[in-house]
Structures are given as C-alpha cells and as structure tokens.
Design a protein around this motif. Structure first.
Motif: not given
Length: 309
Positions: A106-134
C-alpha cells in the motif's frame, strides 16, 4: 560529523514556525535533506474515526511517487499497533513484521528504506514521521538514533496541526449551520392558531400537554388541515423553542438521498461526497425535527427511521 544541536535547533524553528503544517514540513524537508539521505518526508496520524492511516502533510523530491493520502486499516489493526507501544525510531521491515507486511504494497515499501519515528503526546501515540530513501539499508544506527531526538518538536507540530484542523472543521460546521438556518429555518414566535379557543380547543390542550415532553408526537390529518401549524405550536411552546427547528418534507426526498439527508455522511462515502455532511437529525440536536408527509417514504426507509424514533 553532525552538529546535532545546530541541526535540531534549525529543524525545530522550521517545523514549529507556523500552523500551515504542509508548508512548515516542506521547509524542514528542504533543510534536513542537506544532511541526511531521503527522498520523502511524511507526517501521518492514526485516524480512529476513519479507521485508517491519514497523511497530514508530506514532502517528496521531484519525480518521487508518494503513497496514497489515506490508507485503510483492516479490523483489529489499530489495536495491534497500540499493543506494540511504538516509542523509539525503527526501520520498517516487511519480512519480519506482520504490520508492515500489510502496509508494504500500500505504501510502495519495496525498493525503499522507511525510517519511522513514532510521535507521542502526553503518553498517547498520535502518529509518526516517515522518512523514505530509495534503496535498501540506507540509514545508519547513528542516524536512526538522531531522529529520536527530533520526535518532540514534530509531535508538538502534529498536535498543533490537529488542533488547528479541528478549529477549521468547527468553523465550517458553523458556517454551514448559518447557511442552512438562513435558507430553511423559520425562527420566532409561532402565530396564533385560528380556532384555538373554539373548535380547536381540545387540540391546543393536547399541544400544551405534549410540548414540555421529549416524546415523539404523531400528527394525523388530511393535506391542508394545518399539521405544520400544530407542529410549530408544539415547538414554540416547548423548552426547546430556542433550539433549532428543522422541517423535512419527506415526500420531496429522492430515494437515493434519504439516508444522507436524514443521517448525514462522511467525506468519500459515495461519489460526489466531497465533504462531511451532517444530517437533519444531527442538526436538530437540542431542538425539534418535523418530518412532514412521513407516509410518503418507502417502507425500507420508514423501517430505518422507526429505529431512530
């Protein structure tokens, strides 16, 4: 050698410089790619209302193909993500992790490297930051560890963006209410019912009996006998008189739009649903809804309506 403090300071200034999160993320992207290898940056949330991963903002190099903005989640996936309690940055691995095995196509992960940084606020997981490089295995342990340091400013920017989005949503609702009320509602004191003290005295006594209650009232009568005026009298004699008074001509509702008009719909629920829309029942919250000519609805629509009433 990375000057961590300088990069962290400059990046924080850029991502927290305004409420237009798409613009600020682009500014952060332009700066960070001078120091790190990546082709794209995605700020996303876990949207429980939609049951999906939703991109709030993203920035990609020219020519790069970003994933879809909304990625639906199968039943139970949100619970699995919550149970993992993601906190530290990590590389998405579709071979070792069932969660990313689902996301990979779904995110076209094949052939890429995705670094995921979880983003939390007051202990709750809001979402994340994804850094992609070929390419594969493009990030070093030092780089993965460094991006853990930038989680807090990005989490703050994400929380501010969501709060700003919510304010804009309520602003849209209020403007929509204003237009709707100006067009369809007739506020003010109900006019005197002719014959209320003579031939219709018993009817007006019943009006005074039911007006203080929250019960559903059924008005029966031939066309032209004044059912709408009696409904007006009930509303404007009730404790709900300062609330909205929504009138619906059921006979004029197209069959394919009945559910949408009465109960509302979400953005994208069907072709042409370009925005979230509240139904007549939701608009009548705190007031009265008058369903005129309810017998004109199809039997299936009446069954759905019966469950509401």
């Amino acid at each position: 050698m990375l000057n961590r403090d300088e990069i962290l300071r400059e990046m924080t200034l850029r991502i927290c410089s305004g409420l237009e999160i798409k613009e600020t993320l682009r500014n952060a992207f332009e700066y960070l790619r001078e120091h790190f290898p990546f082709d794209g940056l995605i700020l996303f949330i876990l949207d429980e209302r939609l049951g999906a991963v939703r991109h709030i903002a993203r920035a990609f190099n020219e020519g790069a193909v970003p994933p879809d903005e909304i990625i639906p989640l199968p039943k139970g996936m949100l619970e699995k993500i919550a149970a993992r309690n993601f906190s530290a940055p990590f590389i998405a691995d579709a071979e070792e992790d069932e969660i990313f095995r689902y996301f990979a196509p779904l995110v076209r992960l094949e052939g890429n490297t995705d670094l995921i940084v979880p983003l939390r606020m007051s202990g709750s997981l809001l979402g994340g930051l994804a850094l992609r490089v070929r390419g594969a295995c493009r990030y070093t342990e030092e780089q993965v560890e460094f991006f853990g340091c930038i989680a807090k400013p990005f989490a703050l920017a994400l929380a501010n963006a969501l709060a700003h989005e919510e304010v804009l949503r309520y602003q849209t609702i209020l403007l929509d209410d204003k237009r709707f009320l100006n067009r369809e509602l007739h506020r003010g004191a109900a006019g005197e019912v002719i014959g209320g003290e003579t031939g219709l005295r018993k009817v007006m006594e019943m009006v005074r009996q039911v007006a203080p209650l929250n019960n559903t009232v059924l008005l029966l009568g031939e066309t032209g006998t004044g059912k709408e005026m009696i409904a007006d009298a009930i509303h404007f004699s009730s404790p709900r008189k300062d609330g909205p008074y929504i009138k619906v001509n059921c006979g004029a509702l197209p069959e394919n739009l009945i559910d949408s008009e009465l109960f509302g719909h979400e953005k994208g629920a069907f072709t042409g649903a370009v925005a979230e829309s509240r139904g007549r029942f939701e608009r009548a919250e705190g007031g009265t809804i008058f369903l005129d000519e309810i017998g004109e609805l199809s039997p299936t629509a009446q069954v759905r309506l019966l469950r509401v009433l």
